[in-house]
Design a protein around this motif. Structure first.
Motif, PDB file in Angstrom:
ATOM      1  N   SER A  36      -2.592   3.048 -10.778  1.00 22.35           N
ATOM      2  CA  SER A  36      -1.261   3.084 -10.700  1.00 22.35           C
ATOM      3  C   SER A  36      -0.475   1.671 -10.438  1.00 22.35           C
ATOM      4  CB  SER A  36      -0.429   4.027  -9.729  1.00 22.35           C
ATOM      5  OG  SER A  36      -0.923   3.667  -8.557  1.00 22.35           O
ATOM      6  N   MET A  37      -1.545   0.802  -9.719  1.00 21.20           N
ATOM      7  CA  MET A  37      -1.426  -0.514  -9.543  1.00 21.20           C
ATOM      8  C   MET A  37      -1.752  -1.561 -10.424  1.00 21.20           C
ATOM      9  SD  MET A  37      -2.238   0.065  -5.371  1.00 21.20           S
ATOM     10  CE  MET A  37      -1.806  -1.802  -5.182  1.00 21.20           C
ATOM     11  N   TYR A  38      -2.703  -1.475 -10.899  1.00 14.46           N
ATOM     12  CA  TYR A  38      -3.397  -2.273 -11.828  1.00 14.46           C
ATOM     13  C   TYR A  38      -3.726  -1.842 -13.306  1.00 14.46           C
ATOM     14  CZ  TYR A  38      -4.541  -4.557  -7.455  1.00 14.46           C
ATOM     15  OH  TYR A  38      -4.301  -5.203  -6.422  1.00 14.46           O
ATOM     16  N   ARG A  39      -3.745  -2.689 -14.256  1.00 16.76           N
ATOM     17  CA  ARG A  39      -4.290  -2.507 -15.502  1.00 16.76           C
ATOM     18  C   ARG A  39      -5.688  -2.534 -15.911  1.00 16.76           C
ATOM     19  NH1 ARG A  39       0.468  -3.826 -18.957  1.00 16.76           N
ATOM     20  NH2 ARG A  39       2.286  -2.575 -17.868  1.00 16.76           N
ATOM     21  N   SER A  40      -6.232  -1.756 -16.419  1.00 15.26           N
ATOM     22  CA  SER A  40      -7.723  -1.705 -16.845  1.00 15.26           C
ATOM     23  C   SER A  40      -8.017  -2.846 -17.891  1.00 15.26           C
ATOM     24  CB  SER A  40      -8.130  -0.543 -17.366  1.00 15.26           C
ATOM     25  OG  SER A  40      -9.668  -0.191 -17.660  1.00 15.26           O
ATOM     26  N   THR A  41      -9.033  -3.634 -17.659  1.00 15.17           N
ATOM     27  CA  THR A  41      -9.129  -4.698 -18.423  1.00 15.17           C
ATOM     28  C   THR A  41     -10.702  -4.981 -18.779  1.00 15.17           C
ATOM     29  OG1 THR A  41      -8.890  -6.417 -16.925  1.00 15.17           O
ATOM     30  CG2 THR A  41      -7.002  -5.930 -18.116  1.00 15.17           C
ATOM     31  N   GLN A  42     -11.236  -5.862 -19.680  1.00 15.76           N
ATOM     32  CA  GLN A  42     -12.525  -5.970 -20.115  1.00 15.76           C
ATOM     33  C   GLN A  42     -12.553  -7.834 -19.889  1.00 15.76           C
ATOM     34  OE1 GLN A  42     -13.472  -4.150 -23.521  1.00 15.76           O
ATOM     35  NE2 GLN A  42     -14.266  -2.338 -22.359  1.00 15.76           N
ATOM     36  N   GLU A 101      -6.310   0.350  -0.760  1.00 12.60           N
ATOM     37  CA  GLU A 101      -5.770   1.324  -1.761  1.00 12.60           C
ATOM     38  C   GLU A 101      -7.095   1.908  -2.824  1.00 12.60           C
ATOM     39  OE1 GLU A 101      -3.098   2.516  -1.846  1.00 12.60           O
ATOM     40  OE2 GLU A 101      -1.986   1.319  -0.391  1.00 12.60           O
ATOM     41  N   GLY A 102      -7.885   0.931  -3.004  1.00 12.67           N
ATOM     42  CA  GLY A 102      -9.113   1.482  -3.695  1.00 12.67           C
ATOM     43  C   GLY A 102     -10.248   2.017  -2.856  1.00 12.67           C
ATOM     44  N   ARG A 103     -10.029   1.934  -1.469  1.00 19.83           N
ATOM     45  CA  ARG A 103     -11.072   2.344  -0.471  1.00 19.83           C
ATOM     46  C   ARG A 103     -12.253   1.981  -0.778  1.00 19.83           C
ATOM     47  NH1 ARG A 103      -8.194   7.074  -1.397  1.00 19.83           N
ATOM     48  NH2 ARG A 103     -10.103   8.648  -2.296  1.00 19.83           N
ATOM     49  N   ALA A 104     -12.521   0.433  -1.172  1.00 17.72           N
ATOM     50  CA  ALA A 104     -13.788  -0.244  -1.269  1.00 17.72           C
ATOM     51  C   ALA A 104     -14.373  -0.360   0.221  1.00 17.72           C
ATOM     52  CB  ALA A 104     -13.498  -1.464  -2.002  1.00 17.72           C
ATOM     53  N   GLY A 105     -15.443  -0.107   0.482  1.00 15.53           N
ATOM     54  CA  GLY A 105     -16.082  -0.559   1.518  1.00 15.53           C
ATOM     55  C   GLY A 105     -16.721  -1.674   2.145  1.00 15.53           C
ATOM     56  N   PHE A 106     -16.440  -2.811   1.507  1.00 13.24           N
ATOM     57  CA  PHE A 106     -17.112  -3.967   1.976  1.00 13.24           C
ATOM     58  C   PHE A 106     -16.262  -4.626   3.299  1.00 13.24           C
ATOM     59  CE2 PHE A 106     -13.965  -4.893  -1.602  1.00 13.24           C
ATOM     60  CZ  PHE A 106     -12.973  -5.839  -1.076  1.00 13.24           C
ATOM     61  N   ASN A 107     -16.731  -5.384   3.772  1.00 15.72           N
ATOM     62  CA  ASN A 107     -16.042  -6.355   4.781  1.00 15.72           C
ATOM     63  C   ASN A 107     -15.290  -7.502   4.244  1.00 15.72           C
ATOM     64  OD1 ASN A 107     -17.295  -4.577   6.513  1.00 15.72           O
ATOM     65  ND2 ASN A 107     -19.311  -5.960   6.468  1.00 15.72           N
ATOM     66  N   PRO A 108     -13.988  -7.323   4.286  1.00 17.00           N
ATOM     67  CA  PRO A 108     -13.169  -8.586   3.712  1.00 17.00           C
ATOM     68  C   PRO A 108     -13.213  -9.781   4.502  1.00 17.00           C
ATOM     69  CG  PRO A 108     -11.809  -6.797   4.537  1.00 17.00           C
ATOM     70  CD  PRO A 108     -13.034  -6.197   4.957  1.00 17.00           C
ATOM     71  N   ASN A 109     -13.355 -10.931   3.901  1.00 16.59           N
ATOM     72  CA  ASN A 109     -13.161 -12.220   4.706  1.00 16.59           C
ATOM     73  C   ASN A 109     -12.223 -13.146   4.006  1.00 16.59           C
ATOM     74  OD1 ASN A 109     -15.694 -12.637   6.512  1.00 16.59           O
ATOM     75  ND2 ASN A 109     -16.229 -11.232   4.713  1.00 16.59           N
ATOM     76  N   ALA A 110     -11.086 -13.296   4.493  1.00 16.32           N
ATOM     77  CA  ALA A 110     -10.245 -14.369   3.915  1.00 16.32           C
ATOM     78  C   ALA A 110     -10.538 -15.750   4.198  1.00 16.32           C
ATOM     79  CB  ALA A 110      -8.682 -14.170   4.566  1.00 16.32           C
ATOM     80  N   PHE A 111     -10.489 -16.894   3.246  1.00 20.43           N
ATOM     81  CA  PHE A 111     -10.908 -18.101   2.928  1.00 20.43           C
ATOM     82  C   PHE A 111      -9.699 -18.884   3.057  1.00 20.43           C
ATOM     83  CE2 PHE A 111     -15.570 -18.754   2.560  1.00 20.43           C
ATOM     84  CZ  PHE A 111     -16.001 -17.701   3.174  1.00 20.43           C
ATOM     85  N   GLU A 112      -9.604 -20.037   3.651  1.00 17.24           N
ATOM     86  CA  GLU A 112      -8.277 -20.745   3.313  1.00 17.24           C
ATOM     87  C   GLU A 112      -8.275 -21.350   2.131  1.00 17.24           C
ATOM     88  OE1 GLU A 112      -7.142 -23.554   6.342  1.00 17.24           O
ATOM     89  OE2 GLU A 112      -7.113 -21.955   7.771  1.00 17.24           O
ATOM     90  N   LYS A 113      -9.596 -22.008   1.578  1.00 16.39           N
ATOM     91  CA  LYS A 113      -9.472 -22.691   0.352  1.00 16.39           C
ATOM     92  C   LYS A 113     -10.370 -21.926  -0.821  1.00 16.39           C
ATOM     93  CE  LYS A 113      -9.071 -27.147   2.835  1.00 16.39           C
ATOM     94  NZ  LYS A 113      -9.821 -28.384   3.369  1.00 16.39           N
TER      95      LYS A 113
END
Length: 323
Positions: free
Chosen positions: A233-239, A171-183
């Motif tokens: 539309s999906m997230y709130r802006s925070t600091q 949705e954000g169209r970020a261009g990084f390569n995602p890696n899912a870790f189990e832990k």
């Protein structure tokens, strides 16, 4: 006196069964899934239970389960719990794959769970230079100062954070390569060894795992305006602020810590859910002002409807009326 006792006995005997049951009805036991690696959901549950967990209509009880936000949602889906705590994008992503999750609704929207992106202060990534065959000279260290700078580089997350990472890409169209870790415990070692170039944690800041990091080795980076704009539309802006990393009011986005529930029809269950929501709204300021409660409660708003589908219940109010 004997005649009075007999008369009372006759009245009790002739009362409809439903009326006698109503007189003796116990509070409805509301089973809640509240597992999380950071412990945030357990804290929210225990502090909510203190004020709203033992009323004439409700008895809150936590079930034993694992899997964090994803496991909590599964517990509700498989009917092991009435409700479960999770960050809102977990159910959003689940609904994309299974439309049954569209029937799951927000019971309580509690507080933001910030997206926190950690990178090495001195990156292991290199850019440029001249390849001489056996070596490369004049390389420069690649600096990562926002999520957008990570385009083409490896980023990792674990647990429910994997769902957030997937949303950042899809949705954000970020261009990084995602890696899912189990832990989650494997994320920082992988970052330090250069296997990935940033890691994502999702939770109510400050997270201890980040608050314990050294500023000489690590830094916190913002999401960046372009990606944030696609996610509004999906997230709130925070600091978020981490003095240990010299990170002051870093701009990011946040799903909401949300208690979701499945569709219900029984009046006693609807009454219990409405009672919990009303009790939460009435006691939120006290929870916020009590020393020792989670600091993220201060960002909660009475009757906040969050970012996921809202469950209409009797007695609902508009958040604007409470300000």
């Amino acid at each position: 006196m004997r005649l009075i006792r007999m008369a009372l006995a006759v009245v009790l005997i002739t009362l409809p069964v439903s009326a006698r049951a109503e007189q003796k009805a116990d509070p409805y036991k509301l089973l809640v899934a509240a597992d999380s690696s950071s412990g945030i959901y357990m804290q929210l549950f225990e502090q909510l239970k203190k004020y709203c967990g033992d009323t004439p209509d409700i008895n809150l009880e936590k079930i034993e389960n694992t899997g964090g936000a994803v496991g909590n949602l599964d517990a509700v889906f498989t009917n092991k719990a009435n409700a479960g705590f999770l960050h809102s994008d977990v159910v959003m992503l689940a609904e994309k794959g299974n439309k049954q999750y569209a029937d799951f609704k927000t019971l309580l929207s509690c507080c933001p769970e910030d997206i926190q992106i950690v990178a090495l202060r001195n990156s292991r990534a290199k850019t440029g230079g001249t390849n001489l065959g056996i070596t490369t000279v004049n390389e420069k260290t690649k600096e990562f100062n926002s999520l957008q700078d990570l385009d083409g580089y490896d980023v990792a997350a674990a647990g429910g954070g994997v769902k957030t990472m997937q949303q950042l890409v899809s949705e954000g169209r970020a261009g990084f390569n995602p890696n899912a870790f189990e832990k989650g415990g494997d994320l920082l070692p992988a970052l330090k060894e250069g296997k990935v170039h940033a890691v994502i944690f999702v939770g109510a800041a400050p997270l201890k795992i980040i608050a314990d990091l050294s500023r000489s080795e690590y830094k916190l980076i913002p999401i960046g305006d372009s990606i944030a704009a696609r996610l509004k539309s999906m997230y709130r802006s925070t600091q978020i602020t981490y003095p240990n990393l010299l990170a002051d009011q870093v701009q990011t986005m946040a799903p909401m810590a949300t208690m979701v529930t499945r569709p219900v029809r029984a009046p006693i269950v609807k009454k219990a859910l409405a009672g919990l929501r009303k009790c939460y709204a009435e006691n939120l300021s006290l929870i916020q002002d009590t020393v020792g409660t989670h600091p993220k409660w201060r960002e909660a708003i009475e009757w906040d409807r969050g970012v996921w589908y809202w469950l209409p219940l009797e007695g609902d109010q508009d958040p604007a009326q409470n300000k």
